[in-house]
Design a protein around this motif. Structure first.
Motif, mmCIF file in Angstrom:
data_model
loop_
_atom_site.group_PDB
_atom_site.id
_atom_site.type_symbol
_atom_site.label_atom_id
_atom_site.label_comp_id
_atom_site.label_asym_id
_atom_site.label_seq_id
_atom_site.Cartn_x
_atom_site.Cartn_y
_atom_site.Cartn_z
ATOM 1 N N LEU A 474 0.858 -1.180 0.000
ATOM 2 C CA LEU A 474 0.000 0.000 0.000
ATOM 3 C C LEU A 474 0.894 1.230 0.000
ATOM 4 C CD1 LEU A 474 -2.712 1.448 0.190
ATOM 5 C CD2 LEU A 474 -2.576 1.233 2.686
ATOM 6 N N MET A 475 0.858 1.992 -1.085
ATOM 7 C CA MET A 475 1.538 3.276 -1.141
ATOM 8 C C MET A 475 0.681 4.298 -0.399
ATOM 9 S SD MET A 475 4.173 2.407 -2.999
ATOM 10 C CE MET A 475 4.937 3.930 -3.551
ATOM 11 N N ASP A 476 1.325 5.101 0.459
ATOM 12 C CA ASP A 476 0.583 6.021 1.321
ATOM 13 C C ASP A 476 1.208 7.413 1.250
ATOM 14 O OD1 ASP A 476 -1.243 6.922 3.157
ATOM 15 O OD2 ASP A 476 -0.247 6.035 4.902
ATOM 16 N N PRO A 477 1.183 8.056 0.075
ATOM 17 C CA PRO A 477 1.890 9.332 -0.087
ATOM 18 C C PRO A 477 1.003 10.541 0.158
ATOM 19 C CG PRO A 477 1.097 8.629 -2.202
ATOM 20 C CD PRO A 477 0.622 7.589 -1.205
ATOM 21 N N TYR A 478 1.642 11.684 0.335
ATOM 22 C CA TYR A 478 1.022 12.968 0.014
ATOM 23 C C TYR A 478 1.495 13.344 -1.380
ATOM 24 C CZ TYR A 478 -0.254 17.869 -0.119
ATOM 25 O OH TYR A 478 -0.776 19.080 -0.507
ATOM 26 N N GLY A 479 2.794 13.408 -1.554
ATOM 27 C CA GLY A 479 3.363 13.509 -2.897
ATOM 28 C C GLY A 479 3.479 14.905 -3.443
ATOM 29 N N GLY A 480 2.662 15.852 -2.934
ATOM 30 C CA GLY A 480 2.676 17.191 -3.496
ATOM 31 C C GLY A 480 3.835 18.016 -2.989
ATOM 32 N N PRO A 481 4.234 19.021 -3.749
ATOM 33 C CA PRO A 481 5.372 19.849 -3.347
ATOM 34 C C PRO A 481 5.172 20.462 -1.962
ATOM 35 C CG PRO A 481 4.110 20.882 -5.124
ATOM 36 C CD PRO A 481 3.621 19.490 -4.997
ATOM 37 N N HIS A 482 6.262 20.481 -1.203
ATOM 38 C CA HIS A 482 6.294 21.053 0.145
ATOM 39 C C HIS A 482 5.389 20.308 1.116
ATOM 40 C CE1 HIS A 482 7.884 24.320 -2.383
ATOM 41 N NE2 HIS A 482 8.595 24.652 -1.334
ATOM 42 N N GLY A 483 5.072 19.043 0.830
ATOM 43 C CA GLY A 483 4.198 18.261 1.708
ATOM 44 C C GLY A 483 4.903 17.020 2.219
ATOM 45 N N GLN A 484 6.025 17.198 2.876
ATOM 46 C CA GLN A 484 6.849 16.070 3.319
ATOM 47 C C GLN A 484 6.081 15.142 4.245
ATOM 48 O OE1 GLN A 484 10.636 17.239 4.898
ATOM 49 N NE2 GLN A 484 11.177 15.194 5.596
ATOM 50 N N ARG A 485 6.269 13.836 4.051
ATOM 51 C CA ARG A 485 5.632 12.824 4.893
ATOM 52 C C ARG A 485 6.648 11.970 5.641
ATOM 53 N NH1 ARG A 485 2.761 10.031 6.385
ATOM 54 N NH2 ARG A 485 1.563 8.627 5.079
ATOM 55 N N VAL A 486 7.842 11.785 5.083
ATOM 56 C CA VAL A 486 8.820 10.881 5.685
ATOM 57 C C VAL A 486 9.703 11.671 6.651
ATOM 58 C CG1 VAL A 486 10.635 9.189 5.281
ATOM 59 C CG2 VAL A 486 8.775 9.445 3.622
#
Length: 705
Positions: A474-486
């Motif tokens: 299961l990929m669980d990203p935000y992915g958008g610019p300036h939206g760090q998740r890790v």
């Protein structure tokens, strides 16, 4: 911290507002460093936020304002303007969610159920209700603590505390005009949440006048209650007209002096700074390729250029980017030599190895700086001209802080622990207690630098999993610019770990556009918000599978919200060979329906960069019929019908295009829900419905009991 709850994780996740309740936040430190004010609710599931103070020398902690003692109603009656402000700030709690103080931190003001309260930090007095006509928005004490400015009904008012009198300074000339409030773009995208600023002496204010008359009117309906009139909102969509924002210096006698600059060129007001060095305004043009700091003559309103930063792609606009030290040095953030750096009087004081995240405070001539040497960790440093850079936090983990009067308040967390807030003043160290709930969930996580671009990636595995057993992904990203998740922090990964416990290997990837890697990495999404972010998800997944052969790439799902919802839908529509099911929450589907400042920063204006909008849209992908080479994949789309940020039209247009192409999909409309989902039952069941959908779509059995 509270004891583990017997509630399920989805219920506890919802009740605790993602485990944020009960934790200290909203910290203010007095100029002498002797007192710390902060917000905190009484428990990890208590949504009513109180105002507290800590005396640093003695360690005495005092409850300054408890909303339950001030308002005898069970449900806070929040005015519409305040609800909008909280939505922009992503505020999920209630009670005292914001406050403003005088310079010495002896008094505070705050709104509660539209009423205005004045609190004293010393003396143990109950906060005093100040009688006003109409609901109060954004009250601000002047630096001397003698007056309160606030907005009500779009007008700016001033209350004299000693005289107990209130008079109106500015009254709107039309329904589309407000005085003293931030406009939608400023609050949502620039992070400027205020629209009036006191002079250091408390004898004048700078006031923003916002005229939305030319901004398109959109209507947010409530289909579950058809008798209600749809809410009319002014929404500045990409390529359309922004609100007209101007500034005035206003005296307490009502005398008005317009601040003059080239508004036709620089229409965005990023920040206002009025300190002992003078009055300054930071502005930006519509194309965001410059940021200019102007010195203002408060008597005439004339402006002079003090500092200018330009970039052929964009210049980041955040309040607080231009400030002065006590000795008068100009401090700013800018990128030099491939890095975000702090400059003092034009000279970099941070090395290129540190990607600066923010300038958190200026304490005399001491700077408190947030930055990263590795993307997942966020560290603190202090800087002075004599000592240079000095670490102010451990190297690992994620740290934030405030600094005044030599007192450092630091909030620190890592992958194994909750946030701990400490107060340090010389040899004295205190801890501000957190009542945040224990999630009862440990992380089984590893951080990786995946693929040729060394993408920051987190892999979360079930606690019960044994090597050699294939796991669906299961990929669980935000992915958008300036939206760090890790991040090297526990709480951002808790929901991903819960999904892992349901039988998935959960992968979180921060691709191009994310902070912590430098301006070049962030600007790699310019004019294309689809291809780079989708490529990075795929590249990291495949690289991770080489290292972890138990990842079953024949069963890959993806879920996300907002930009993450856009990315999830994009994945199954554009790359069904890689992704086999998706949950898209509140997705942006057509970037011409999203706001000016965010969208135009990355894609330009739609009448100029038409191709950029077309390649970043989901509608053409949805309109293409499924083929053997591009099969249809299960897709659940979720959207709050009261969302005024990513409006429900995004999902409805995507669904219409899918239906016209004969492509099966599911749509889950959420009545009365905005871009956030703070409602407990809704938030809990959304997690349960998503995991059920993904299990069915990917053929994932229930996990072992």
């Amino acid at each position: 911290m509270t004891q583990p709850s017997t509630d399920s994780f989805p219920r506890l996740h919802a009740r605790t507002r993602r485990f944020t309740l009960g934790a200290p936040r909203g910290v203010t430190v007095s100029p002498d460093g002797g007192r710390v004010a902060f917000l905190r609710s009484r428990g990890g599931t208590d949504p009513v936020t109180c105002l507290w103070s800590l005396e640093v020398a003695t360690g005495e902690e005092r409850l300054v304002a408890d909303p339950r003692e001030l308002d005898d109603t069970d449900v806070e009656d929040v005015p519409a303007e305040e609800r909008a402000r909280r939505e922009r700030a992503r505020e999920q709690a209630g009670g005292v969610v914001g406050y403003a103080t005088d310079r010495a931190l002896t008094r505070a003001v705050f709104p509660l159920s539209g009423n205005l309260y004045l609190a004293e930090f010393a003396g143990g007095l109950t906060p005093r209700l100040i009688e006003t006509d109409g609901a109060v928005i954004d009250p601000r004490l002047d630096p001397t603590g003698a007056r309160i400015a606030f907005v009500s009904g779009g007008a700016l008012h001033v209350h004299l505390i000693a005289a107990r009198t209130t008079h109106t300074l500015l009254t709107p000339e039309a329904d589309e005009v407000t005085y003293g409030l931030a406009d939608f773009v400023a609050a949502e995208e620039i992070d400027r949440m205020r629209g009036h600023w006191w002079s250091p002496e408390g004898d004048r204010l700078v006031v923003a006048r916002v005229d939305e008359a030319a901004v398109p009117v959109w209507h947010i309906a409530d289909p579950a209650n058809p008798e209600r009139t749809p809410a009319a909102v002014r929404y500045p969509a990409a390529g359309t007209t922004n609100p007209a924002v101007s500034l005035e210096v206003v005296g307490l006698d009502g005398a008005r002096t317009p601040i003059v600059w080239d508004v036709e060129r620089d229409e965005y007001v990023v920040d206002v700074v009025w300190d002992d060095r003078g009055l300054f305004v930071v502005v930006q043009p519509r194309d965001q390729k410059a940021l200019r700091m102007l010195a203002v003559d408060p008597v005439t309103g004339a402006t002079t250029l003090v500092d200018e930063e330009t970039d052929p792609v964009w210049v980041d606009a955040t309040p607080g980017l231009r400030v002065h030290t006590a000795s008068g040095a100009l401090v700013k953030l800018a990128h030099r030599d491939g890095a975000h750096r702090v400059l003092v009087d034009g000279e970099p004081v941070t090395p290129p190895e540190i990607q600066v995240r923010g300038l958190l405070d200026v304490d005399g001539d001491t700077l408190l700086i947030s930055g990263s040497t590795t993307p997942a960790a966020v560290r603190l440093w202090t800087w002075t001209a004599t000592a240079g850079l000095v670490p102010a936090s451990p190297e690992e983990g994620v740290h934030s802080g405030r600094l005044a009067g030599g007192t450092l308040v630091r909030a620190s967390t890592d992958l194994t622990s909750a946030t701990v807030t400490t107060v340090r003043a010389g040899e004295v160290e205190r801890e501000i207690v957190s009542h945040a709930a224990d999630p009862g969930l440990g992380l089984r996580i590893s951080l990786h630098r995946a693929g040729e671009r060394r993408l920051q990636t987190a892999l979360l595995l079930p606690s019960w999993w044994e090597p050699g057993t294939p796991l669906p992904v299961l990929m669980d990203p935000y992915g958008g610019p300036h939206g760090q998740r890790v991040y090297a922090a526990r709480n951002p990964h808790l929901t991903s770990q819960w999904f892992a416990e349901q039988g998935f290997a959960v992968v979180v990837v921060d691709g191009r556009g994310m902070p912590g890697r430098g301006p070049g990495f962030e600007r790699a999404v310019h004019l294309d918000l689809a291809r780079p972010v989708l490529e990075d998800q795929i590249d990291a997944l495949r690289a991770l599978a080489v290292e972890n052969p138990d990842l079953d790439l024949t069963r890959v799902g993806i879920r996300g919200w907002s930009f993450g919802g856009f990315l999830a839908a994009l994945a199954v529509l554009r790359r069904p060979d890689v992704f086999h099911a998706a949950v898209a929450g509140a997705p942006v589907t057509d970037w011409e329906l999203y706001d000016t400042h965010y969208t135009e920063r990355y894609l330009g204006r739609p009448d100029v960069e038409k191709a950029a909008y077309e390649r970043s849209s989901l509608l053409a992908d949805a309109a293409a019929p499924a083929t053997e080479d591009r099969p249809n994949r299960p897709l659940m789309i979720i959207h709050g019908l009261a969302d005024d940020n990513v409006v429900a039209a995004h999902t409805l247009r995507l669904s219409s295009a899918l239906l016209a192409a004969g492509r099966p999909h599911q749509v889950l409309p959420l009545s009365g829900v905005t871009h956030m989902t703070p409602q407990e039952v809704v938030a809990e069941n959304l997690l349960l419905l998503q995991v059920r959908f993904l299990r069915d779509a990917l053929g994932v059995p229930a996990p072992p009991a």
